[in-house]
Design an enzyme around this catalytic site. Structure first.
Site, PDB file in Angstrom:
ATOM      1  N   ARG A   1      32.743  48.443  48.615  1.00  0.00           N
ATOM      2  CA  ARG A   1      33.138  47.064  48.851  1.00  0.00           C
ATOM      3  C   ARG A   1      34.610  47.501  49.417  1.00  0.00           C
ATOM      4  NH1 ARG A   1      31.248  42.560  46.548  1.00  0.00           N
ATOM      5  NH2 ARG A   1      33.289  41.771  46.036  1.00  0.00           N
TER       6      ARG A   1
ATOM      7  N   ARG B   1      41.919  52.614  54.995  1.00  0.00           N
ATOM      8  CA  ARG B   1      42.342  52.270  56.379  1.00  0.00           C
ATOM      9  C   ARG B   1      43.493  53.427  56.590  1.00  0.00           C
ATOM     10  NH1 ARG B   1      42.889  46.481  55.713  1.00  0.00           N
ATOM     11  NH2 ARG B   1      40.771  45.976  55.900  1.00  0.00           N
TER      12      ARG B   1
ATOM     13  N   ARG C   1      29.674  41.409  32.963  1.00  0.00           N
ATOM     14  CA  ARG C   1      31.006  41.112  32.534  1.00  0.00           C
ATOM     15  C   ARG C   1      31.358  39.474  32.647  1.00  0.00           C
ATOM     16  NH1 ARG C   1      33.157  45.100  29.714  1.00  0.00           N
ATOM     17  NH2 ARG C   1      35.108  44.858  30.423  1.00  0.00           N
TER      18      ARG C   1
ATOM     19  N   ARG D   1      44.359  41.553  36.785  1.00  0.00           N
ATOM     20  CA  ARG D   1      45.253  41.062  38.171  1.00  0.00           C
ATOM     21  C   ARG D   1      45.939  39.810  37.616  1.00  0.00           C
ATOM     22  NH1 ARG D   1      39.957  40.081  42.309  1.00  0.00           N
ATOM     23  NH2 ARG D   1      38.700  38.981  40.840  1.00  0.00           N
TER      24      ARG D   1
ATOM     25  N   GLU E   1      44.140  37.707  34.339  1.00  0.00           N
ATOM     26  CA  GLU E   1      42.653  37.929  34.302  1.00  0.00           C
ATOM     27  C   GLU E   1      42.202  39.075  33.412  1.00  0.00           C
ATOM     28  OE1 GLU E   1      40.800  37.410  38.094  1.00  0.00           O
ATOM     29  OE2 GLU E   1      39.248  38.703  37.730  1.00  0.00           O
TER      30      GLU E   1
ATOM     31  N   TYR F   1      25.398  42.090  42.968  1.00  0.00           N
ATOM     32  CA  TYR F   1      26.866  41.692  43.271  1.00  0.00           C
ATOM     33  C   TYR F   1      26.807  41.191  44.477  1.00  0.00           C
ATOM     34  CZ  TYR F   1      31.952  42.956  42.600  1.00  0.00           C
ATOM     35  OH  TYR F   1      33.373  43.120  42.667  1.00  0.00           O
TER      36      TYR F   1
ATOM     37  N   ASP G   1      28.568  38.483  47.472  1.00  0.00           N
ATOM     38  CA  ASP G   1      29.737  37.658  47.903  1.00  0.00           C
ATOM     39  C   ASP G   1      28.890  36.346  48.154  1.00  0.00           C
ATOM     40  OD1 ASP G   1      31.725  39.514  47.503  1.00  0.00           O
ATOM     41  OD2 ASP G   1      31.467  40.386  49.342  1.00  0.00           O
TER      42      ASP G   1
HETATM   43  N1  UDP Z   1      39.248  48.135  42.398  1.00  0.00           N
HETATM   44  C1  UDP Z   1      40.126  48.947  41.752  1.00  0.00           C
HETATM   45  N2  UDP Z   1      41.430  48.919  42.041  1.00  0.00           N
HETATM   46  C2  UDP Z   1      41.796  47.686  42.620  1.00  0.00           C
HETATM   47  C3  UDP Z   1      40.778  46.916  43.335  1.00  0.00           C
HETATM   48  C4  UDP Z   1      39.708  47.101  43.062  1.00  0.00           C
HETATM   49  O1  UDP Z   1      39.725  49.986  41.068  1.00  0.00           O
HETATM   50  O2  UDP Z   1      43.291  47.682  42.589  1.00  0.00           O
HETATM   51  C5  UDP Z   1      37.614  48.700  42.115  1.00  0.00           C
HETATM   52  C6  UDP Z   1      37.143  47.706  40.834  1.00  0.00           C
HETATM   53  O3  UDP Z   1      36.060  48.516  40.134  1.00  0.00           O
HETATM   54  C7  UDP Z   1      36.568  46.696  41.540  1.00  0.00           C
HETATM   55  C8  UDP Z   1      35.755  47.077  42.639  1.00  0.00           C
HETATM   56  O4  UDP Z   1      36.900  48.136  43.265  1.00  0.00           O
HETATM   57  O5  UDP Z   1      35.634  45.961  40.505  1.00  0.00           O
HETATM   58  C9  UDP Z   1      35.610  46.208  43.742  1.00  0.00           C
HETATM   59  O6  UDP Z   1      36.855  45.437  44.197  1.00  0.00           O
HETATM   60  P1  UDP Z   1      36.773  43.934  44.512  1.00  0.00           P
HETATM   61  O7  UDP Z   1      38.210  43.380  44.968  1.00  0.00           O
HETATM   62  O8  UDP Z   1      35.699  43.717  45.565  1.00  0.00           O
HETATM   63  O9  UDP Z   1      36.435  43.106  43.083  1.00  0.00           O
HETATM   64  P2  UDP Z   1      36.277  41.370  42.804  1.00  0.00           P
HETATM   65  O10 UDP Z   1      37.321  40.699  43.666  1.00  0.00           O
HETATM   66  O11 UDP Z   1      34.671  41.166  43.397  1.00  0.00           O
HETATM   67  O12 UDP Z   1      36.482  41.457  41.451  1.00  0.00           O
END
Ligand code: UDP
Length: 381
Positions: A171, A175, A247, A277, A298, A346, A348
């Site tokens: 996902r 870059r 989850r 986060r 969170e 999963y 979006d």
């Molecule tokens: N992830 C991580 N560190 C980060 C951001 C994302 O390990 O700083 C991993 C984590 O397993 C997460 C996945 O990448 O569930 C997908 O991130 P995304 O931001 O797409 O998650 P969402 O916003 O859907 O919770």
């Protein structure tokens, strides 16, 4: 025809609207006291800030049809998601980009130097990554993996990343320039009046009746010609084959003045904290002015039957149970299973809308041809 739609999130709302436009009679029920499912937004009583009640939702898509669709129901304001990530006492930008790499390794690489360097850090013996961990080791290497992904992922998913599918990490882009936009999609925005208003507008139709605080009961089937189920797949079957893993999230609220963290989302990637986060909601509406502020810390944990499911876990070694549920659903006449929870994927928001539109097209074709409606119109897991 008379349809009962269970769940008033994007799937239920879009399918309901499209079917109503085609002349069908729609009843949408939702067990919660509001529409919009986990996209629900509401103004906080104390601050009047628009709060993403079930965690941050930023709309992003490459699909013009979906973008035009959502724009019909409310004004989308330009918004670029720029996430910060804290690990080992330092702040970086996410997703991994040239700035993150240079800061992390204390370098001043240009793009091709960074690419070359990162490759030397990665495990190229992994040909076809299956797990999250393999995907990370192949593309970013052990050091970045451990600093940014390993512990965040353990906190978020509650399991070791070698049991999660690679698709979860796919996902996120990597870059080799200074672009720190979290998403690479052409269209990105946040509804000016919140997601709930958009959903309310979608389902505002003379042939749609909405009943809140109402749970599904199997005997309701007799009053309708067809059911659209957007709830959890295993819930429909009363968990008869076992509980699929999801989850759920808990949020801890704090209030303050002015700017509390300086950004909408900051990820906490190491294992010195148990939360994943912190979201400061006012930054999701930069077009509004607020003196005070509200933040959500969170926390992720395993979802029990009494919790709201957010993320399907889809363990690499746990495919069997959801395959069995898909089989069972395919044998269930009179019900179509859709959306993130109904198909245990999963998804979006944009994909959910796209699929909802496609499903109605296919249903309409089947109805015209006098063919029974199917359990699934998407089965690409
Ligand atoms: N992830 C991580 N560190 C980060 C951001 C994302 O390990 O700083 C991993 C984590 O397993 C997460 C996945 O990448 O569930 C997908 O991130 P995304 O931001 O797409 O998650 P969402 O916003 O859907 O919770």
């Amino acid at each position: 025809m008379k349809f009962l739609i269970v769940g008033a999130g994007f799937s239920g709302a879009v399918i309901g609207r499209e079917l109503a436009d085609l002349g069908h009679q729609i009843t949408i029920i939702d067990s919660r006291s509001h529409v919009a499912g986990n996209c629900h937004t509401a103004r906080d009583d104390r601050t009047q800030i628009m709060v993403h009640k079930y965690g941050p939702h930023i709309f992003h898509t490459d699909n013009q049809e979906v973008w035009e669709y959502i724009n019909q129901f409310g004004e989308m304001m330009p918004y670029v998601n720029r996430v910060k990530a804290i690990t080992n006492g330092q702040v970086y930008t996410m997703p991994i980009n040239l700035h993150t790499i240079n800061q992390f390794f204390g370098k001043t690489f240009n793009p091709s130097e960074a690419r070359f360097f990162l490759e030397s850090q990665t495990d190229q013996s992994i040909d076809d990554p299956v797990t999250f961990e393999q995907q990370a080791l192949k593309f970013v290497g052990k050091k970045i993996y451990e600093a940014f992904f390993k512990y965040y992922t353990i906190k978020q998913w509650g399991i070791e990343p070698n049991r999660l599918p690679a698709s979860v990490l796919k996902r996120l882009p990597i870059r080799f320039n200074y672009d720190d936009n979290y998403f690479s999609h052409k269209y990105q925005g946040i509804p000016k009046e919140g997601y709930t208003k958009i959903i309310e507008n979608i389902i505002n139709h003379p042939r749609i009746k909405v009943i809140l605080n109402k749970s599904f009961e199997h005997n309701m089937k007799h009053e309708f010609d067809h059911i659209i189920w957007t709830g959890a797949l295993d819930n429909y079957f009363d968990y008869e084959l076992g509980e699929l893993g999801y989850r759920t999230l808990d949020f801890e609220t704090s209030y303050g003045n002015g700017d509390m963290q300086g950004n909408a989302v900051i990820n906490y990637c190491d294992n010195t904290s148990s939360y994943t986060r912190i979201t400061e909601h006012k930054h999701f509406s930069p077009w509004e002015k607020h003196e005070n502020s509200i933040c959500h810390k969170e926390f992720s944990r395993i979802c029990t039957k009494n919790d709201i499911p957010y993320y399907p876990i889809r363990l690499v070694d746990d495919k069997q149970m959801f395959e069995e549920y898909f089989k069972l659903a395919n044998q269930t006449n009179g019900v179509t299973f859709v959306g993130r929870l109904g198909t245990y994927r999963y998804l979006d928001m944009d994909v959910t809308i796209k699929e909802a539109l496609e499903i109605v097209n296919l249903m309409q074709k089947h109805l015209k041809a006098n063919i029974n409606l199917q359990a699934f119109y998407h089965y690409d897991h």
